[in-house]
Scaffold this active site. Sequence first.
Site, PDB file in Angstrom:
ATOM      1  N   TRP A  40      18.760  21.789 -31.202  1.00  0.00           N
ATOM      2  CA  TRP A  40      18.430  20.435 -30.745  1.00  0.00           C
ATOM      3  C   TRP A  40      16.996  20.423 -30.260  1.00  0.00           C
ATOM      4  CZ3 TRP A  40      23.455  20.772 -31.789  1.00  0.00           C
ATOM      5  CH2 TRP A  40      24.178  19.592 -31.996  1.00  0.00           C
ATOM      6  N   ASP A 173      23.064   9.722 -24.523  1.00  0.00           N
ATOM      7  CA  ASP A 173      23.880   9.147 -25.593  1.00  0.00           C
ATOM      8  C   ASP A 173      24.611   7.851 -25.229  1.00  0.00           C
ATOM      9  OD1 ASP A 173      23.103  11.740 -26.151  1.00  0.00           O
ATOM     10  OD2 ASP A 173      24.929  12.243 -27.245  1.00  0.00           O
ATOM     11  N   GLU A 397      26.931  21.990 -18.448  1.00  0.00           N
ATOM     12  CA  GLU A 397      26.080  20.999 -19.128  1.00  0.00           C
ATOM     13  C   GLU A 397      25.628  19.914 -18.149  1.00  0.00           C
ATOM     14  OE1 GLU A 397      28.120  19.125 -22.379  1.00  0.00           O
ATOM     15  OE2 GLU A 397      26.325  18.117 -23.133  1.00  0.00           O
TER      16      GLU A 397
HETATM   17  C1  GLC Z   1      24.005  15.552 -26.031  1.00  0.00           C
HETATM   18  C2  GLC Z   1      22.968  15.066 -25.033  1.00  0.00           C
HETATM   19  C3  GLC Z   1      21.584  15.289 -25.572  1.00  0.00           C
HETATM   20  C4  GLC Z   1      21.419  16.759 -25.933  1.00  0.00           C
HETATM   21  C5  GLC Z   1      22.547  17.272 -26.816  1.00  0.00           C
HETATM   22  C6  GLC Z   1      22.546  18.784 -26.961  1.00  0.00           C
HETATM   23  O1  GLC Z   1      23.960  14.831 -27.208  1.00  0.00           O
HETATM   24  O2  GLC Z   1      23.173  13.722 -24.705  1.00  0.00           O
HETATM   25  O3  GLC Z   1      20.610  14.887 -24.662  1.00  0.00           O
HETATM   26  O4  GLC Z   1      20.194  16.992 -26.520  1.00  0.00           O
HETATM   27  O5  GLC Z   1      23.791  16.912 -26.297  1.00  0.00           O
HETATM   28  O6  GLC Z   1      22.598  19.399 -25.714  1.00  0.00           O
END
Ligand code: GLC
Length: 430
Positions: A40, A173, A397
Site C-alpha cells: 500500500w 475509507d 491497526e
Molecule cells: C485501509 C486504510 C488505509 C490503508 C489500508 C492498508 O484501507 O483505510 O488507509 O492504507 O487499509 O493499511
Amino acid sequence: MFDMTPDRAEALDGEARRILRLNDRGGYTVPTEGLYPYQWNWDSAFAALGFAAFDLDRAWTELETLMAGQWENGMLPHIQFHKADPGYFPGADVWGTEDAVGKGPGRVASSGISQPPVVASFALSTYRRDEAAGLERLRALFPRLMGLHRWFITHRAESGAVAITHPWEAGRDNAPDWDGAMAAFEPEGVAPYTRRDTGHVDPRMRPTKSDYDRYIWLVQFGRDRRWDDAAIAAESPFRVADPTMTFTLMRASRDMVEIARALGEPTQEIEGWIARLEAGAETLWNAGTACYDSRDLRSGQLTGCVSNASFLSWWGGLRKGQPIDTLRRVLAAASYTVPSFDPAHPKFESLRYWRGPVWGIMNMMISTGLKEAGLIDEADRIRRDTAGLISDKGFAEYFDPQDGTPAGGGTFTWTAAIWLGWASPNAKEL
Ligand code: GLC
C-alpha cells in the site's frame, strides 16, 4: 509514557523491529499479513520512517520500490499487486488497469487510484538521518516525486484543495465525510462480489455493505473509463475535496522545497503548488464547526465533519485560521486521542474503522505539526496516548478511543513504524 522504563521501551522497540521484518516481503512491506497482503502506498512511506530508525538502507529500498510502481503520468497507485493473493478483494483483475490511460508499459499490476502523498516527507526525513549516505538515492527519487506532485496539482486540485475520486484514496475509507456523496448515487449494476476483509476481522469493525457496494461500483466506473483522469473528473458522481490529501500534499511540497535545495534544483514550481494549496485549504474551512472539513465538489457543500484529518493543518504548515478550540474539545471528550470522528456526533462509532477509532499514523502527523507550531501540551498528550495504547494493547491497526480496545489487523506495519520513528522514548526527532 515518558516515565516508561528503559527496559520496557527497549522491548517495545524490539517488537516493532520484529514486526517490520515480519511484514517485509523483500523490498517492500505489507501492512499486515492476511488482511492486506500487498504494497500500500502511504503505508509503505510510513514503513520507511520505521526502517530508518534501524536500517537506513532498507528504508531507502522501501521508498524506491514504492516509487517504481508510479505510472507514466505521475500517478502513484494506492496498491501494487506484486504477487497474487486470493485472500484479498478487490484484486488486480477487478481494477483492470493493464490498458489504463497514463499507466505506460511494463508497470507492476496496480489499482487505479492514489493515496495521501506522504512519500516526499519521509524521503526527506530518511535523508536527514545520514545526508552523505542518502544524497544520491534522494537525487534518483526526485524526478519521480516531482511527477507525483505535478499529477496531483494537474488532475486533482481544480478547487485548490485536493479532491478524491474514491473514498479509499483519502486513506480514510468509511469516514462520515463521504456519506453525503455516497448517498447521492445508486450502485446500480454492481457485479456480484465476495468480500474478503470480513473473513479476516470482525465485521463490526469494518465498513458496511451499503458502503462496500459503492466502493466496488466506483472501481467499475473508473475501469470502464480506463482510469482516464479527465473522464472521471467530468463524469463521476463522487468527487470530494479532502483535508488529508490537501494537507499531506502541502506538507510534502514544503518538504520538496527542502529536497530541491539539498539537490541544487529550482524551487519555483513547488512554491507555486504551496501557494495554490494554501488558497485551496481556505475552501475547506468550516466556520460552523471551527475546523477544516471536506467539501463535496458535486453539491458544493461542506460535509460538517470534524475528523482527525481536520487537525492535519499544522502538519501542512498552516499557522493561521487554526482549529485549536475544536481540537481541545475533541481531546477532552476522548480517553485516548485523537478519535477519527467527533465523539459528540451521533454518527460516532468507537470501533468502526474511520468513524471513531484512533489511528497512530494520524496522531504522529497531528502531534508533530502541533509541536512545530508550539502547541506543546496538545502535542505531548497525543504522543503519550499513542505510546500508552501501543504499550498496553499492542501494535494494532487502530484503537477504540474510549477504552483502548485494539482493533482491525494485529502486528501492523505502520503502528510499528510510528513507534520507532516517533512514539518511542528512543525515537529521534523528525
Ligand atoms: C485501509 C486504510 C488505509 C490503508 C489500508 C492498508 O484501507 O483505510 O488507509 O492504507 O487499509 O493499511
